[in-house]
Design a protein around this motif. Structure first.
Motif, mmCIF file in Angstrom:
data_model
loop_
_atom_site.group_PDB
_atom_site.id
_atom_site.type_symbol
_atom_site.label_atom_id
_atom_site.label_comp_id
_atom_site.label_asym_id
_atom_site.label_seq_id
_atom_site.Cartn_x
_atom_site.Cartn_y
_atom_site.Cartn_z
ATOM 1 N N GLN A 164 0.779 -1.343 -0.088
ATOM 2 C CA GLN A 164 0.022 -0.139 -0.171
ATOM 3 C C GLN A 164 0.995 1.310 -0.192
ATOM 4 N N VAL A 165 1.853 1.284 0.777
ATOM 5 C CA VAL A 165 2.975 2.426 0.815
ATOM 6 C C VAL A 165 3.520 2.517 -0.580
ATOM 7 N N GLN A 166 3.910 1.500 -1.312
ATOM 8 C CA GLN A 166 4.540 1.612 -2.522
ATOM 9 C C GLN A 166 3.711 2.205 -3.495
ATOM 10 N N LEU A 167 2.400 1.734 -3.506
ATOM 11 C CA LEU A 167 1.271 2.233 -4.333
ATOM 12 C C LEU A 167 1.227 3.720 -4.246
ATOM 13 N N GLN A 168 0.887 4.082 -2.863
ATOM 14 C CA GLN A 168 0.926 5.564 -2.486
ATOM 15 C C GLN A 168 2.230 6.322 -3.347
#
Length: 400
Positions: A164-168
């Motif tokens: 999720q952090v990588q997507l953001q």
């Protein structure tokens, strides 16, 4: 002779009026003034110099050596017509450099826009997050039933959180890249515009349509923004600036027609008042007045002296009386004049006003006595007693 006759008439009338007052103790007492001749405003002449509607001094925006003169004094040019060329070699190189920088910035911006539309950076991160999220949801069900350990559950959750952090981060990076490349493109466009202007400024042009009256530079001469290089005038129309005294300014208005005499050329033109200054000069008391010429002279006429005269010029002098002697009622404008020791109501036609006096174009003649003040309201034909004859010194001096 005319003035002498008027004086004799006034003297005779006064003698008759005064002698008749000796036994008229109850007659209305009045103050009178004699109708006098004065110089009419339309006979006045003002002088000024014929000028162009506008004149523009041209100062180059660029510095450098003049390589070519394209216009000469006496040429009629259009707005934007080239007058002379300044060496543009350096400006040309700077322009090509700015064009290359703009093209590179445009390519970067286009690439970022395409990546944004296709989600090139975000899509892999979106897939990883979806996979990790699905795996965590499956493990969470198994963990609830006791089929997987807490360690497996926490590992799956951590994997999903990282995804999720990588997507953001991928989404933020994609947005930032678009914004940065857009700003770089705008900066490159501004640099290109500056370079283009510097290049264009090497050709000095006329800002208006008109006549070139002065070219002050030569080929090979170095010019700069501190040098007045040329002058162009708008000769499609002409004007004359005159100064009008404060005592006469209320007699003219915008649109008043005038005759313009060019003595040097022996020509007479038509004109009109186009502008009157709102206030007078504090030192001279004169008002600046602009006369626009409405007819083209057969010659340029610019720079010539012109005599300006109100168009409705009259020959000879006019009859003036004090303005406060004039009255009006439903029948029209009138004065009371003295006739056989009586106040006679006389209809008058008025002309221009000058100071405290007003022109009478019909109804009175020079020497007629008009009543200024009376001890009581007058009626037509009543007997009067003259106390004072007001002297109009300004009239005698030709000031009205």
């Amino acid at each position: 002779m005319k003035k002498l006759t008027a004086v004799l008439m006034v003297t005779a009338m006064l003698s008759s009026a005064l002698s008749g007052c000796a036994g008229a103790g109850r007659q209305t007492e009045v103050t009178v003034a004699a109708a006098k001749e004065g110089k009419d405003l339309s006979a006045m002449v003002w002088q000024g110099t014929v000028e162009a509607l506008s004149s523009v001094d041209i100062i180059p925006a660029a510095s450098g050596k003049v390589t070519q003169i394209m216009a000469k004094e006496g040429d009629h040019v259009e707005a934007g017509a080239a007058l002379f060329q300044i060496d543009n070699q350096d400006a040309s190189l700077q322009l090509e450099q700015a064009k290359a920088g703009y093209q590179a910035a445009q390519a970067s911006f286009n690439s970022a826009q395409k990546a944004n539309q296709q989600n090139t950076v975000v899509k892999p991160a979106q897939i990883s997050f979806t996979t990790a999220s699905d795996n965590f949801n499956r493990i969470k069900v198994l963990y609830a039933s006791g089929d997987v350990s807490q360690t497996d559950y926490e590992a799956a959750k951590a994997q999903m959180d990282v995804a999720q952090v990588q997507l953001q981060a991928a989404q933020n990076n994609q947005t930032t890249t678009c914004e940065v490349t857009k700003a770089q493109l705008e900066s490159a466009k501004a640099a290109l515009d500056i370079a283009q202007k510097r290049y264009d400024d090497c050709v000095v042009v006329s800002p208006i349509k008109g006549l070139v009256t002065k070219i002050s530079v030569e080929a090979g001469q170095t010019v700069s923004p501190q040098i007045k290089a040329a002058t162009v005038i708008d000769d499609r129309g002409k004007k004359v600036e005159i100064k009008v005294a404060d005592i006469d300014i209320d007699q003219i208005k915008a649109g008043t027609e005038v005759n313009v005499n060019l003595q040097t050329l022996g020509e007479s033109l038509k004109g009109s008042i186009s502008d009157i200054s709102a206030v007078s000069d504090s030192q001279t008391g004169m008002f600046d007045v602009t006369v626009s010429l409405e007819e083209e002279s057969t010659n340029s006429a610019i720079g010539l002296m012109a005599d300006i005269r109100i168009a409705d010029n009259k020959e000879g002098n006019s009859v003036y009386i004090p303005a406060k002697s004039v009255q009006s009622d439903d029948s029209g404008t009138y004065v009371y004049k003295v006739s056989d020791n009586s106040a006679v109501k006389a209809s008058v036609t008025l002309g221009k006003k000058k100071n405290a006096y007003i022109e009478v174009t019909n109804g009175l003649t020079t020497g007629d006595l008009v009543i200024l003040q009376s001890s009581k309201p007058l009626t037509d034909g009543e007997k009067i007693s003259i106390l004072t004859v007001k002297q109009q010194d300004k009239t005698e001096k030709g000031e009205i």
